[in-house]
Design a protein around this motif. Structure first.
Motif, PDB file in Angstrom:
ATOM      1  N   HIS A 127       0.801  -1.217   0.000  1.00 25.07           N
ATOM      2  CA  HIS A 127       0.000   0.000   0.000  1.00 25.07           C
ATOM      3  C   HIS A 127       0.838   1.273   0.000  1.00 25.07           C
ATOM      4  N   GLY A 135       0.494   0.634  -3.760  1.00 25.56           N
ATOM      5  CA  GLY A 135      -0.937   0.376  -3.840  1.00 25.56           C
ATOM      6  C   GLY A 135      -1.408  -0.002  -5.223  1.00 25.56           C
ATOM      7  N   CYS A 136      -0.510  -0.563  -6.054  1.00 26.41           N
ATOM      8  CA  CYS A 136      -0.857  -0.892  -7.434  1.00 26.41           C
ATOM      9  C   CYS A 136      -0.585  -2.358  -7.740  1.00 26.41           C
ATOM     10  N   HIS A 141      -5.014   0.422  -9.549  1.00 27.28           N
ATOM     11  CA  HIS A 141      -4.626   1.133  -8.323  1.00 27.28           C
ATOM     12  C   HIS A 141      -5.610   0.685  -7.241  1.00 27.28           C
ATOM     13  N   TYR A 168       0.153  14.389   2.103  1.00 23.46           N
ATOM     14  CA  TYR A 168      -0.174  13.379   1.090  1.00 23.46           C
ATOM     15  C   TYR A 168       0.860  13.406  -0.031  1.00 23.46           C
ATOM     16  N   GLN A 224      -4.461  15.328  -7.140  1.00 23.13           N
ATOM     17  CA  GLN A 224      -5.048  14.092  -6.609  1.00 23.13           C
ATOM     18  C   GLN A 224      -5.511  14.272  -5.166  1.00 23.13           C
ATOM     19  N   ARG A 234       3.473  10.308  -1.045  1.00 22.75           N
ATOM     20  CA  ARG A 234       3.446   9.691  -2.368  1.00 22.75           C
ATOM     21  C   ARG A 234       4.668  10.039  -3.223  1.00 22.75           C
ATOM     22  N   TRP A 278      -5.349   0.838  -3.791  1.00 24.82           N
ATOM     23  CA  TRP A 278      -5.451   1.532  -2.498  1.00 24.82           C
ATOM     24  C   TRP A 278      -4.843   2.914  -2.601  1.00 24.82           C
ATOM     25  N   ASP A 279      -5.429   3.853  -1.890  1.00 24.54           N
ATOM     26  CA  ASP A 279      -4.845   5.174  -1.694  1.00 24.54           C
ATOM     27  C   ASP A 279      -5.254   5.653  -0.306  1.00 24.54           C
TER      28      ASP A 279
END
Length: 627
Positions: free
Chosen positions: A141, A205-206, A221, A480, A468, A484, A223-224
């Motif tokens: 994740h 998460g991919c 994708h 965030y 995003q 990421r 999960w985020d």
């Protein structure tokens, strides 16, 4: 923990063979010194090098389902595997081992593509379903474990490190000049890119779902970080938030103590590592220090260790910088420009003398607002209130004219870095103070030919992630973006590569998925406000360790690289950044590089970030024969 690699051929005339797979996996022996496992079936080769941590005797991979139609290789740990195993056994599944890996094949049978949603852990997975003729690649994740791939019409090649893909002989070594611009700007390559045109990172998460019969792959994708609920965040008192985070962090740490081999933790004496150790209750802890007092936190680590009553071991390092450079560069096949690879490797090597697994405090800054750059953004708003004539006409020119000092930070060095960040677009937010080659320097540093191959703006990935993150408050949007980008593409790369260089498994309890999701619900006023960082987490830490250890200036985990470039590493710098070498490559403006070196050596400016990243790149380009 291990390294995985494989090839899936879509062309019946060009099948992978066992020797090819073994050669790929042999490049990962540092990730898994305890054994090799691999095989080729139906045009799909999957293999691994194992560092035995759970079910030491019985966990050899690949692991199969009961009727041997599904097989998996896996790098990482599934922390909730015991609970998942109980559920699966209640549903009729039968297990042949006691490893966490075997849970994956049974979860696949039960849940299909939803199997990743059930797992709490760090992982890079390759699962081959021979009945469905599918190959699934999945990354955890948060992107704790790496996974690279190269995909074309003939085949998919994948592995835990870039060197495994290159060793296959199936991937071209073509430089992505556009990503080189990003690397020099940020000291990392933003995902999903790499410095090679034909290799990509599978992002956190991919999943990559490969239809082997059709030769097609679909990207998912899964999960985020959850967006804020439409009905608003939980309305809790500050005391309730304090209790919730304290409890969840303790659960996250305890969950990651599962191991059949000796386990310990890194301890710097800072907030994050101290909280991890406090949650362990009984621990073996490890620290390193340097002779230079501005780079040495050993007294703080010892203070926390004494308070918590843990078995603490430390080492004062007098590093041979040039030898370390030569030793570490082979592990930088997906390079980063972060200086702290040195201390991260050294403390990992020290810990590996005693344990096989170590817990690390990475992730706390991104979740709870710990970086000084967040304060720089706050101060930038205040700076704009200074009259422009005074600000631009007097203060900023004066600060730029002052020479940097030898100190790690200090008022002068901080002031110079602050005004440097102000030169970059305000749209980048606090990331301005992480940027080292902006558009102006890019135009000076690169040749015209190289610049023509750099269409991507310097801050493209920051602005993309900001879009995003819409719907979040300003601070949590910033966090965030860091989670990421800077965390996954720099910090976690550093921890993974340097711990694995010492054959040590590093775990990161702050990136427990439940803790991450909870942290993003915390009101921003409990993270960064009025010149204070990590407000709530420091209150949690004050419950467990002395307050003066908590409320002290943040130092960071680094080395005196700006001095090393003038001394121990100067011969390497002169060799790698020589005019003859750079002229032949045709990427860099030789005159600009010579000016940067001269200013740095004369103490007129600190260009260590740019010079070091260029050294890493030039070593990488030569070592891996990149065209």
């Amino acid at each position: 923990m291990c390294g995985i690699a494989g090839i899936a051929s879509f062309d019946p005339q060009h099948r992978p063979d066992a020797e090819q797979l073994r050669a790929m996996c042999d490049t990962l022996v540092h990730r898994g010194p305890d054994g090799y496992g691999g095989e080729v079936r139906d045009g799909v080769a999957i293999g691994m090098r194992r560092l035995a941590v759970i079910d030491v005797a019985g966990g050899q991979q690949p692991i199969f389902n009961k009727n041997r139609t599904v097989r998996v290789v896996f790098n990482g740990e599934i922390y909730n595997y015991r609970e998942l195993r109980q559920e699966l056994e209640a549903l009729g599944h039968r297990f042949a081992t006691h490893s966490d890996t075997e849970v994956i094949v049974h979860l696949w049978e039960e849940c299909g593509l939803g199997f990743v949603d059930r797992m709490n852990g760090m992982f890079a997975i390759a699962l081959h379903d021979m009945t469905q003729r599918r190959l699934i690649l999945a990354r955890d994740h948060l992107g704790i474990k790496p996974l690279f791939f190269s995909l074309d019409r003939q085949r998919l090649v994948f592995g835990s490190e870039v060197k495994a893909l290159l060793t296959s002989g199936l991937v071209q070594r073509r430089l992505d000049v556009d990503m080189l611009g990003q690397f020099l700007a940020w000291e990392y390559v933003p995902g999903p890119g790499t410095l090679l045109r034909d290799i990509r990172k599978l992002e956190p998460g991919c999943m990559l779902d490969v239809d082997l019969a059709a030769g097609r792959a679909s990207h998912r994708h899964y999960w985020d970080v959850p967006a804020p609920p439409q009905d608003g965040m939980p309305q809790l008192s500050d005391g309730d938030w304090l209790d919730r985070i304290d409890d969840q962090l303790h659960r996250s740490v305890r969950r990651q103590l599962v191991s059949d081999v000796p386990l310990g933790a890194f301890l710097s004496g800072g907030v994050d590592s101290s909280l991890i150790v406090a949650g362990m209750e009984r621990a073996h802890t490890f620290s390193i220090g340097f002779d230079d007092p501005t780079y040495n936190e050993l007294p703080w680590a010892q203070r926390v260790a004494n308070h918590l009553g843990v078995d603490h071991r430390f080492e004062v390092i007098q590093p041979q910088a040039a030898e370390l450079f030569d030793h570490l560069m082979p592990f930088m096949d997906d390079p980063i420009g972060d200086f702290s690879i040195f201390p991260t490797y050294l403390v990992s090597r020290h810990a590996r003398e005693h344990v096989t697994v170590a817990l690390s405090g990475d992730g706390g800054d991104e979740l709870f607002g710990g970086y000084e750059t967040y304060l720089a953004q706050e101060k930038a708003r205040q700076w704009q209130r200074v009259p422009p004539a005074l600000r631009r006409g007097v203060l900023e020119p004066f600060i730029r004219a002052v020479n940097p000092t030898r100190k790690k930070k200090g008022l002068i060095n901080k002031a110079k870095r602050f005004v440097e960040g102000l030169d970059y677009p305000a749209a980048l937010g606090h990331a301005r103070w992480r940027l080292f080659v902006g558009e102006s320097m890019r135009n000076q540093l690169f040749t015209e030919e190289a610049l023509r191959e750099m269409p991507t703006p310097v801050g493209e990935h920051i602005e993309r992630l900001a879009r995003q993150a819409r719907g979040r408050d300003d601070l949590n949007r910033t966090l965030y973006i860091d989670l990421r980008s800077y965390l996954v593409d720099n910090c976690l790369v550093k921890v993974d590569r340097m711990s694995m260089a010492a054959s040590l498994e590093a775990r990161v309890p702050f990136l427990d998925r439940e803790l991450v999701e909870l942290a993003f619900q915390i009101p921003p006023r409990l993270k960064v406000a009025r010149g204070r960082t990590k407000i709530l987490l420091k209150q949690v830490a004050s419950r467990h360790v002395p307050r003066d250890c908590v409320y002290r200036p943040k130092e960071g985990f680094s080395v005196p690289i700006k001095h090393w470039l003038k001394t121990d590493l100067r011969p390497r710098m002169e060799e790698l950044l020589s005019s003859t070498r750079l002229q032949a490559a045709g990427l860099f403006n030789v005159g600009t590089v010579e000016r940067l070196k001269a200013e740095h050596l004369a103490d007129r400016a600190n260009h260590s970030h740019i010079l070091w990243s260029m050294m890493v790149f030039e070593d990488w380009r030569t070592r891996w024969r990149v065209q």
